[in-house]
Write a protein that holds these residues in place. Structure first.
Motif, PDB file in Angstrom:
ATOM      1  N   ALA A  73       0.843  -1.201   0.000  1.00 57.09           N
ATOM      2  CA  ALA A  73       0.000   0.000   0.000  1.00 57.09           C
ATOM      3  C   ALA A  73       0.875   1.246   0.000  1.00 57.09           C
ATOM      4  CB  ALA A  73      -0.912  -0.001   1.219  1.00 57.09           C
ATOM      5  N   GLY A  74       0.599   2.151  -0.923  1.00 52.48           N
ATOM      6  CA  GLY A  74       1.339   3.404  -1.013  1.00 52.48           C
ATOM      7  C   GLY A  74       2.594   3.336  -1.849  1.00 52.48           C
ATOM      8  N   LEU A  75       2.960   2.153  -2.339  1.00 47.56           N
ATOM      9  CA  LEU A  75       4.160   1.999  -3.148  1.00 47.56           C
ATOM     10  C   LEU A  75       3.760   1.758  -4.603  1.00 47.56           C
ATOM     11  CD1 LEU A  75       7.260   1.547  -3.473  1.00 47.56           C
ATOM     12  CD2 LEU A  75       6.825  -0.881  -3.002  1.00 47.56           C
ATOM     13  N   PRO A  76       4.186   2.626  -5.545  1.00 41.89           N
ATOM     14  CA  PRO A  76       3.927   2.355  -6.969  1.00 41.89           C
ATOM     15  C   PRO A  76       4.848   1.232  -7.454  1.00 41.89           C
ATOM     16  CG  PRO A  76       5.189   4.387  -6.743  1.00 41.89           C
ATOM     17  CD  PRO A  76       4.866   3.926  -5.346  1.00 41.89           C
ATOM     18  N   LEU A  77       4.493   0.013  -7.119  1.00 36.31           N
ATOM     19  CA  LEU A  77       5.372  -1.132  -7.309  1.00 36.31           C
ATOM     20  C   LEU A  77       5.502  -1.511  -8.780  1.00 36.31           C
ATOM     21  CD1 LEU A  77       7.009  -3.569  -6.191  1.00 36.31           C
ATOM     22  CD2 LEU A  77       4.817  -4.800  -6.035  1.00 36.31           C
ATOM     23  N   ALA A  78       6.738  -1.695  -9.213  1.00 41.93           N
ATOM     24  CA  ALA A  78       7.042  -2.327 -10.492  1.00 41.93           C
ATOM     25  C   ALA A  78       7.704  -3.659 -10.187  1.00 41.93           C
ATOM     26  CB  ALA A  78       7.961  -1.442 -11.330  1.00 41.93           C
ATOM     27  N   VAL A  79       7.103  -4.742 -10.629  1.00 40.65           N
ATOM     28  CA  VAL A  79       7.665  -6.079 -10.414  1.00 40.65           C
ATOM     29  C   VAL A  79       8.640  -6.363 -11.547  1.00 40.65           C
ATOM     30  CG1 VAL A  79       7.137  -8.530 -10.189  1.00 40.65           C
ATOM     31  CG2 VAL A  79       5.548  -6.813  -9.273  1.00 40.65           C
ATOM     32  N   GLU A 113      13.543   0.551   6.088  1.00 38.73           N
ATOM     33  CA  GLU A 113      12.893   1.832   5.850  1.00 38.73           C
ATOM     34  C   GLU A 113      11.926   1.714   4.685  1.00 38.73           C
ATOM     35  OE1 GLU A 113      15.355   5.023   4.136  1.00 38.73           O
ATOM     36  OE2 GLU A 113      17.042   3.662   4.461  1.00 38.73           O
ATOM     37  N   SER A 114      10.922   2.583   4.678  1.00 37.77           N
ATOM     38  CA  SER A 114       9.869   2.528   3.674  1.00 37.77           C
ATOM     39  C   SER A 114      10.384   2.980   2.318  1.00 37.77           C
ATOM     40  CB  SER A 114       8.693   3.412   4.107  1.00 37.77           C
ATOM     41  OG  SER A 114       8.154   2.956   5.331  1.00 37.77           O
ATOM     42  N   LEU A 115       9.728   2.479   1.271  1.00 42.72           N
ATOM     43  CA  LEU A 115      10.160   2.749  -0.097  1.00 42.72           C
ATOM     44  C   LEU A 115       9.172   3.657  -0.823  1.00 42.72           C
ATOM     45  CD1 LEU A 115      11.338  -0.810  -1.209  1.00 42.72           C
ATOM     46  CD2 LEU A 115      12.670   1.007  -0.114  1.00 42.72           C
ATOM     47  N   SER A 116       9.695   4.426  -1.775  1.00 41.17           N
ATOM     48  CA  SER A 116       8.852   5.252  -2.634  1.00 41.17           C
ATOM     49  C   SER A 116       8.862   4.765  -4.071  1.00 41.17           C
ATOM     50  CB  SER A 116       9.319   6.713  -2.601  1.00 41.17           C
ATOM     51  OG  SER A 116      10.586   6.861  -3.223  1.00 41.17           O
ATOM     52  N   ALA A 117       9.848   3.931  -4.448  1.00 40.81           N
ATOM     53  CA  ALA A 117       9.937   3.438  -5.821  1.00 40.81           C
ATOM     54  C   ALA A 117      10.744   2.156  -5.862  1.00 40.81           C
ATOM     55  CB  ALA A 117      10.586   4.481  -6.730  1.00 40.81           C
ATOM     56  N   GLY A 118      10.376   1.268  -6.745  1.00 38.20           N
ATOM     57  CA  GLY A 118      11.101   0.029  -6.959  1.00 38.20           C
ATOM     58  C   GLY A 118      10.181  -0.991  -7.630  1.00 38.20           C
ATOM     59  N   VAL A 119      10.763  -2.052  -8.167  1.00 36.53           N
ATOM     60  CA  VAL A 119      12.190  -2.312  -8.132  1.00 36.53           C
ATOM     61  C   VAL A 119      12.731  -2.273  -9.553  1.00 36.53           C
ATOM     62  CG1 VAL A 119      12.123  -3.712  -6.042  1.00 36.53           C
ATOM     63  CG2 VAL A 119      11.815  -4.823  -8.252  1.00 36.53           C
ATOM     64  N   GLY A 120      14.040  -1.896  -9.641  1.00 33.64           N
ATOM     65  CA  GLY A 120      14.753  -2.010 -10.896  1.00 33.64           C
ATOM     66  C   GLY A 120      15.856  -3.023 -10.735  1.00 33.64           C
ATOM     67  N   SER A 121      16.188  -3.740 -11.818  1.00 34.38           N
ATOM     68  CA  SER A 121      17.214  -4.770 -11.725  1.00 34.38           C
ATOM     69  C   SER A 121      17.742  -5.101 -13.106  1.00 34.38           C
ATOM     70  CB  SER A 121      16.646  -6.036 -11.071  1.00 34.38           C
ATOM     71  OG  SER A 121      17.612  -7.062 -11.013  1.00 34.38           O
ATOM     72  N   ASP A 122      18.969  -5.599 -13.152  1.00 34.82           N
ATOM     73  CA  ASP A 122      19.521  -6.154 -14.382  1.00 34.82           C
ATOM     74  C   ASP A 122      19.668  -7.665 -14.258  1.00 34.82           C
ATOM     75  OD1 ASP A 122      21.594  -6.364 -12.597  1.00 34.82           O
ATOM     76  OD2 ASP A 122      23.054  -5.274 -13.801  1.00 34.82           O
ATOM     77  N   GLY A 123      18.990  -8.247 -13.277  1.00 36.96           N
ATOM     78  CA  GLY A 123      19.104  -9.672 -13.007  1.00 36.96           C
ATOM     79  C   GLY A 123      20.135  -9.987 -11.952  1.00 36.96           C
ATOM     80  N   LYS A 124      20.938  -8.993 -11.598  1.00 39.37           N
ATOM     81  CA  LYS A 124      21.964  -9.178 -10.571  1.00 39.37           C
ATOM     82  C   LYS A 124      21.832  -8.090  -9.507  1.00 39.37           C
ATOM     83  CE  LYS A 124      26.973  -9.911 -10.080  1.00 39.37           C
ATOM     84  NZ  LYS A 124      27.265  -8.952  -9.017  1.00 39.37           N
ATOM     85  N   SER A 125      22.029  -6.851  -9.902  1.00 39.34           N
ATOM     86  CA  SER A 125      21.868  -5.731  -8.974  1.00 39.34           C
ATOM     87  C   SER A 125      20.398  -5.297  -8.933  1.00 39.34           C
ATOM     88  CB  SER A 125      22.731  -4.545  -9.406  1.00 39.34           C
ATOM     89  OG  SER A 125      24.097  -4.892  -9.409  1.00 39.34           O
ATOM     90  N   VAL A 126      19.935  -4.945  -7.746  1.00 41.02           N
ATOM     91  CA  VAL A 126      18.553  -4.502  -7.540  1.00 41.02           C
ATOM     92  C   VAL A 126      18.604  -3.098  -6.956  1.00 41.02           C
ATOM     93  CG1 VAL A 126      16.414  -4.934  -6.291  1.00 41.02           C
ATOM     94  CG2 VAL A 126      17.736  -6.852  -7.191  1.00 41.02           C
ATOM     95  N   ALA A 127      17.810  -2.184  -7.515  1.00 37.11           N
ATOM     96  CA  ALA A 127      17.802  -0.796  -7.064  1.00 37.11           C
ATOM     97  C   ALA A 127      16.399  -0.371  -6.659  1.00 37.11           C
ATOM     98  CB  ALA A 127      18.330   0.129  -8.157  1.00 37.11           C
TER      99      ALA A 127
END
Length: 397
Positions: A73-79, A113-127
């Protein structure tokens, strides 16, 4: 919850209620005010969701696993999906990589801590980005680095080519070294006073970084941040800040050099496609919605703010069909999956519609809390996340 234009943010991060501000300023003329319930005390009745009727499945779908991530809730989640790996996050900062074949954890960690955006990844690193405006990069469940940002971020970072790209709410785009966190460059454009509290457009197309800045899709050199081209899909218009608000919203549909996106505006929005090889708009069509699009080389599909599902021909924008069977059900962005278009609704149903004409093929129930993110697919498995954090893996026949 699934991102919806129920709040606006100032560029500095202060939230304003969308319903009260937009509908009070624009009265009933604002497209979608009635769909989102009107302003507080307006007395307008919330439209009743369309009755679904009896489910007569013509497409077999089975649920093969379940998992949990925690409330989104409250997170514009990108899977994010890469091969069989599904990476996702909860609003309170739990990150997890899940095997789409089994639903089991590959790793899991809590950032605290709470998140405002995520997630991005290249298959190894997650941001991801925290509500305290910290860009955090994780590698295999261990934090690698974090760095302070100067503006709020609502769009999942893009991790590609050993770099992390960030689209901020002040209409800046910045690049960071994925290994060290060192900022490499920043492209700053003039910002408007208000921004939509929703994920924008940020993707890689060949050797070009493509981002949505207000109503323009722009191509950026990822090495130095210089602007390669601009393609205007929508322009600000109106007499006040709310009327002049325009945003390109995720998800986007890319096929080769063709990128199709949705622009959200308080008065008249649009769906359009851009030739990124030349940096020119191929076509736009009026559309009233705040969720992104999906498609293939033949067609793109979108959901309107009133729950209508529309298909357009990708080559020229001709409308192929529309369906109001899910009207007023507050739909996610769609996913094109085989012969079906998959959308989730605010009551927790996942709908499978025919890509040919929008007729229902099947529907599946979840936990009833509402679908929180656009459906995704990994390892032949449809992945659905609900607002309460239930994660489900489904396999259509």
């Amino acid at each position: 919850m699934r991102a919806s234009p129920e709040t606006l943010d100032t560029a500095s991060g202060r939230s304003l209620p969308w319903r009260g501000v937009a509908c009070a300023l624009l009265l009933a003329a604002v497209t979608g005010c009635s769909s989102w319930g009107g302003g507080s005390g307006s007395g307008s009745a919330k439209p009743a969701p369309a009755d679904l009727g009896v489910n007569v499945p013509t497409l077999g779908v089975r649920q093969v696993w379940t998992a949990r991530i925690g409330s989104v809730a409250g997170l514009p989640l990108a899977v994010h999906t890469a091969g069989p790996v599904v990476t996702l996050a909860s609003a309170d900062g739990v990150l997890a990589a899940i095997d789409a074949r089994t639903g089991g954890d590959l790793w899991r960690m809590a950032l605290g801590e709470s998140l405002s955006a995520g997630v991005g990844s290249d298959g190894k690193s997650v941001a991801v980005v925290s509500r305290n405006n910290a860009l955090i990069v994780v590698d295999s469940g261990r934090e690698r680095w974090r760095g302070a940002l100067t503006a709020q971020v609502l769009t999942a970072p893009l991790v590609a080519g050993g770099r992390v790209f960030v689209l901020a709410a002040d209409r800046s785009v910045a690049a960071y070294d994925a290994a060290t966190g060192r900022r490499l460059w920043v492209l700053q454009r003039p910002g408007e006073p208000l921004v939509l509290r929703q994920a924008g457009v940020l993707l890689a197309v060949g050797d070009t970084l493509v981002a949505g800045l207000s109503g323009r899709l722009v191509g950026i050199d990822p090495d130095n941040g210089s602007l390669r081209w601009e393609a205007p899909l929508a322009s600000a218009r109106g007499s006040n800040d709310v009327e002049r608000l325009v945003e390109l919203v995720g998800r986007s549909s890319r096929v080769g050099d063709s990128v199709c996106v949705r622009s959200f505006q308080a008065t008249v929005g649009a769906v359009g496609c851009v030739d990124t090889a030349r940096g020119v708009v191929r076509w736009t069509r009026a559309a009233s919605g705040a969720e992104g699009v999906d498609g293939d080389g033949d067609a793109i599909f979108g959901t309107e703010s009133n729950g209508t599902v529309i298909a357009w021909r990708r080559s020229d924008g001709t409308r192929l069909w529309d369906s109001d069977r899910l009207k007023h059900r507050k739909l996610t962005a769609p996913l094109l999956l085989g012969r079906s278009v998959v959308v989730g609704d605010d009551t927790g149903w996942v709908h499978f519609l025919s890509r040919t004409d929008g007729t229902p093929l099947n529907r599946m129930a979840t936990d009833g809390s509402g679908i929180a993110a656009a459906p995704t697919v990994a390892a032949d498995t449809l992945v659905i996340v609900t607002r309460n954090g239930a994660v489900g893996g489904f396999r259509p026949d």
